[in-house]
Enzyme design. Structure first.
Site, PDB file in Angstrom:
ATOM      1  N   ASP A   1       5.309   7.334  -6.025  1.00  0.00           N
ATOM      2  CA  ASP A   1       4.237   7.254  -5.038  1.00  0.00           C
ATOM      3  C   ASP A   1       2.904   7.797  -5.577  1.00  0.00           C
ATOM      4  O   ASP A   1       2.265   8.650  -4.954  1.00  0.00           O
ATOM      5  CB  ASP A   1       4.613   8.031  -3.763  1.00  0.00           C
ATOM      6  CG  ASP A   1       5.981   7.662  -3.233  1.00  0.00           C
ATOM      7  OD1 ASP A   1       6.330   6.474  -3.302  1.00  0.00           O
ATOM      8  OD2 ASP A   1       6.705   8.562  -2.764  1.00  0.00           O
TER       9      ASP A   1
ATOM     10  N   GLU B   1       3.825   0.334   4.705  1.00  0.00           N
ATOM     11  CA  GLU B   1       3.510   1.752   4.555  1.00  0.00           C
ATOM     12  C   GLU B   1       2.500   1.931   3.425  1.00  0.00           C
ATOM     13  O   GLU B   1       2.008   0.962   2.853  1.00  0.00           O
ATOM     14  CB  GLU B   1       4.797   2.547   4.242  1.00  0.00           C
ATOM     15  CG  GLU B   1       5.511   2.075   2.991  1.00  0.00           C
ATOM     16  CD  GLU B   1       6.936   2.574   2.875  1.00  0.00           C
ATOM     17  OE1 GLU B   1       7.515   3.009   3.889  1.00  0.00           O
ATOM     18  OE2 GLU B   1       7.470   2.538   1.746  1.00  0.00           O
TER      19      GLU B   1
END
Length: 525
Positions: A16, A189
Site C-alpha cells: 500500500d 478503495e
C-alpha cells in the site's frame, strides 16, 4: 550508468505505498498493520534506491494498538506535504476487518519524525483515507465506505468531505463521488485525488487485494462534482495473467511527478512461487506512467505491465547509506528494520544489560496467541535467504524456550528454540498450523555452550541448522513446508517475519536469552 532498474523497489512486506515529492526529495510510506514501530517512512532522490528514515508511529503513546490480530491495525497510509508540514493520514482497523475503522492524521515538520499524536477524525468511517490540498486553500478528505444497500459482495464506494485545516474535523456534508455500482466495482478503495490538465483525477484500487486487484480512475471538472469513469479501466492490472506470473495481484497505487516532468507510479504486487503462494507479502513496485492524448493515465511500459526490469527515471543516482544485513547490537537503539508485535506495555528487551547483545526477557506470552510476545523480528525480503544468530540461553525449567521464529501470524509459524526436557537442554522445531503445534524434530544440546541457529530458505522450503560455532551447520530439519508461511494460507495482509523469540509459556520467569549478533543475507529472487 545502467539504464534499467529491478523491481520491486521495496522487497518484502511493504504494501500500500504512498509517495510525495518535496523539491528533489521523495518520501514514501507503507502499511505496517500490528507491527511496531509502525508506518515506515522512506526517502529517495532517484525513486529506485530508498533509505528508511523513521516511522510515523514510533511511540506507544501515539496510538493504542488494542492488541489487534496480525492483519488488523495500521492500514494504507497516505503521505502528503503542504506549506512546510508533512501529513500522514491513516486508518486504524480493529474489532474485525469490516468492523471498527478509525481514521486519523499525524503531522511533522521533518519526515524523519518525530510525528505528532494521532488526531482522530470524527465520523470518518471506511479505510485507505487520503488528503488533498486544493489550490484555493481548502483541504479535502477522501475515503472508502461500505455501501449500506449492499447490492453485491464488495459493494463499496468513495466519498469526499472538506476538512478543517486546524482541527482536522469534517466541515460541511460528505458526498459520494464514486459508488462502486456505477462501474460494477468490488471493494473499491485507496482513493487518491490529483489535479492535472484542468481535471480532478481520482485513482482507486478495485477488486480486492489478491486475485482481481487493479488500479482504476475517474475525473471531474470540480472536486465534488460528477466523476466520469475512465472508459478503459482498469488502467493497471495483471488479473488477466496467470496467478503464477512473476509479478501478480498489482494494484493500490499512488503517482508522483518528478522535477523533470516525468510521472511515476508506485503500487503493490506480489512475487508468487508454486501454486500462486507468496511468503514475502505484498511488495512495492515502480512503473512509468504517461498522460495519454485523451487525458487519461496509462502505463508507459513496453507491454503495459509491471515488469521486473524497467527503465530508470530521468533522475541523478541516489546512494543511500550502506545497508548491512548483520546486527551486532552495539548501538543504543534497535535499528529501524526491527519490529515487535504491538507496542509493549513495558520493555521486554535491553541493549544495555549486556552491552553488545540483545537481551530478551522471557515473557509468559506465546506466539500462538494474539498478544505482545517477546519477539523482535524483521521482514523476510528474499525468497532464498540465510539468517543466523548467536544465542546464549540456559533454560531453567521445562516451560522456558528461546531462539528464532519464522512468523506469518499467531496461527501459522515455525519456532526454532532451545529448551529443556527431563533436565537436558534440547533444541526443537515446532510448526504451528492453524493454532495446532507439531514437533517436527528435536535433539539434545551441550549444557552450557553457545548455540548458533540458522534458518535458510530455497525453492524446496525452509531449512533449520545448528552448531556450536558459526561455521557448523548440522541439519535439524530440512525442506519444511514453505506454504505454512504463505499469505494465501492464512488469508492475511502481512508477509513473513524472521526474528528472535523467548517465552516461559504461561509461567512466570526471571530468565533471559542473549543474542550476540544476527546475520541476514539473501539473494535477489
Amino acid at each position: 550508468m545502467k539504464q534499467t532498474f529491478e523491481n520491486p523497489i521495496l522487497s518484502g512486506f511493504y504494501p500500500d505505498p504512498s509517495i510525495c515529492r518535496v523539491g528533489d526529495d521523495y518520501y514514501m510510506v507503507t502499511s505496517s498493520f500490528v507491527y511496531f514501530p509502525g508506518i515506515p517512512v522512506f526517502h529517495s532522490r532517484d525513486l529506485i534506491h530508498w533509505e528508511q528514515i523513521g516511522h510515523g508511529i514510533s511511540s506507544p503513546d501515539q496510538l493504542d494498538y488494542k492488541n489487534c490480530e496480525t492483519s488488523l491495525g495500521l492500514w494504507a497510509p497516505t503521505i502528503r506535504y503542504h506549506e512546510g508540514t508533512y501529513y500522514i493520514i491513516n486508518t486504524f482497523v480493529s474489532e474485525g476487518r469490516e468492523a471498527r475503522r478509525d481514521n486519523y492524521i499525524i503531522t511533522s515538520k521533518d519526515p524523519a519524525g518525530p510525528w505528532s499524536k494521532a488526531h482522530f477524525i470524527e465520523g470518518a468511517d471506511g479505510i485507505d483515507s487520503s488528503i488533498f490540498f486544493d489550490a484555493d486553500g481548502r483541504v479535502w478528505y477522501a475515503g472508502n465506505y461500505i455501501c449500506p444497500e449492499a447490492l453485491y459482495e464488495g459493494h463499496h464506494g468513495i466519498y469526499l468531505c472538506e476538512l478543517d485545516p486546524e482541527t482536522f474535523q469534517f466541515k460541511g456534508e460528505r458526498k459520494t463521488i464514486w459508488n462502486g455500482f456505477t462501474s460494477r466495482s468490488k471493494w473499491i478503495e485507496a482513493p487518491h485525488i490529483y489535479f492535472e490538465n484542468g481535471y480532478y483525477y481520482l485513482i482507486v484500487a478495485e477488486g480486492g487485494t489478491f486475485t482481481n486487484h487493479s488500479v482504476m480512475m475517474a475525473r471531474s471538472r470540480t472536486i465534488d462534482g460528477e466523476y466520469e469513469i475512465c472508459p478503459r479501466n482498469p488502467i493497471i492490472t495483471h488479473r488477466h495473467l496467470s496467478l503464477e506470473h512473476e509479478i501478480s495481484v498489482v494494484g493500490h497505487a499512488d503517482i508522483v511527478q518528478t522535477q523533470r516532468g516525468e510521472w511515476w507510479m508506485v503500487l503493490l504486487g506480489v512475487r508468487p512461487y508454486r501454486d500462486a503462494h507468496f511468503n514475502l507479502g505484498r511488495e512495492t513496485f515502480l512503473i512509468p506512467v504517461i498522460w495519454d492524448a485523451d487525458g487519461w493515465l496509462r502505463a508507459d511500459t513496453e507491454n503495459g505491465l509491471v515488469n521486473r526490469t524497467e527503465r530508470r527515471p530521468d533522475l541523478p543516482v541516489f546512494l543511500p547509506k550502506p545497508e548491512f544485513f548483520s546486527d551486532n547490537f552495539e548501538t543504543p537503539r534497535l535499528h529501524m528494520r526491527w519490529n515487535t508485535i504491538h507496542p509493549a506495555d513495558k520493555p521486554f528487551y535491553s541493549l544495555t544489560e549486556r552491552p553488545g547483545c540483545l537481551r530478551l526477557h522471557l515473557l509468559p506470552e506465546v506466539l500462538s496467541e494474539i498478544c505482545t510476545p517477546a519477539f523482535v523480528g524483521r521482514r523476510q525480503q528474499h525468497s532464498a535467504f540465510r539468517m543466523q544468530a548467536a544465542v546464549d540461553f540456559l533454560p531453567e525449567t521445562a516451560s522456558e524456550e528461546a531462539g528464532l521464529a519464522a512468523v506469518q501470524d499467531d496461527r501459522y509459524h515455525y519456532r526454532f528454540t532451545i529448551g529443556m526436557e527431563n533436565g537436558t537442554r534440547i533444541l526443537k522445531l515446532v510448526s504451528c498450523k492453524n493454532h495446532a503445534d507439531t514437533i517436527l524434530a528435536k535433539c539434545d544440546l551441550p549444557r552450557e555452550e553457545r548455540i548458533y541457529l540458522t534458518i535458510a530458505a530455497t525453492e524446496e522450503g525452509y531449512h533449520f541448522y545448528y552448531g556450536c560455532d558459526d561455521q557448523t551447520f548440522l541439519p535439524l530439519y530440512e525442506n519444511a513446508d514453505p506454504t505454512l508461511l504463505s499469505s494465501l494460507v492464512n488469508e492475511g495482509f502481512t508477509g513473513t517475519y524472521l526474528g528472535m523469540y523467548a517465552s516461559s509459556n504461561h509461567q512466570s520467569s526471571g530468565n533471559h536469552a542473549d543474542f550476540d549478533w544476527v546475520l541476514y543475507e539473501g539473494c535477489r529472487g
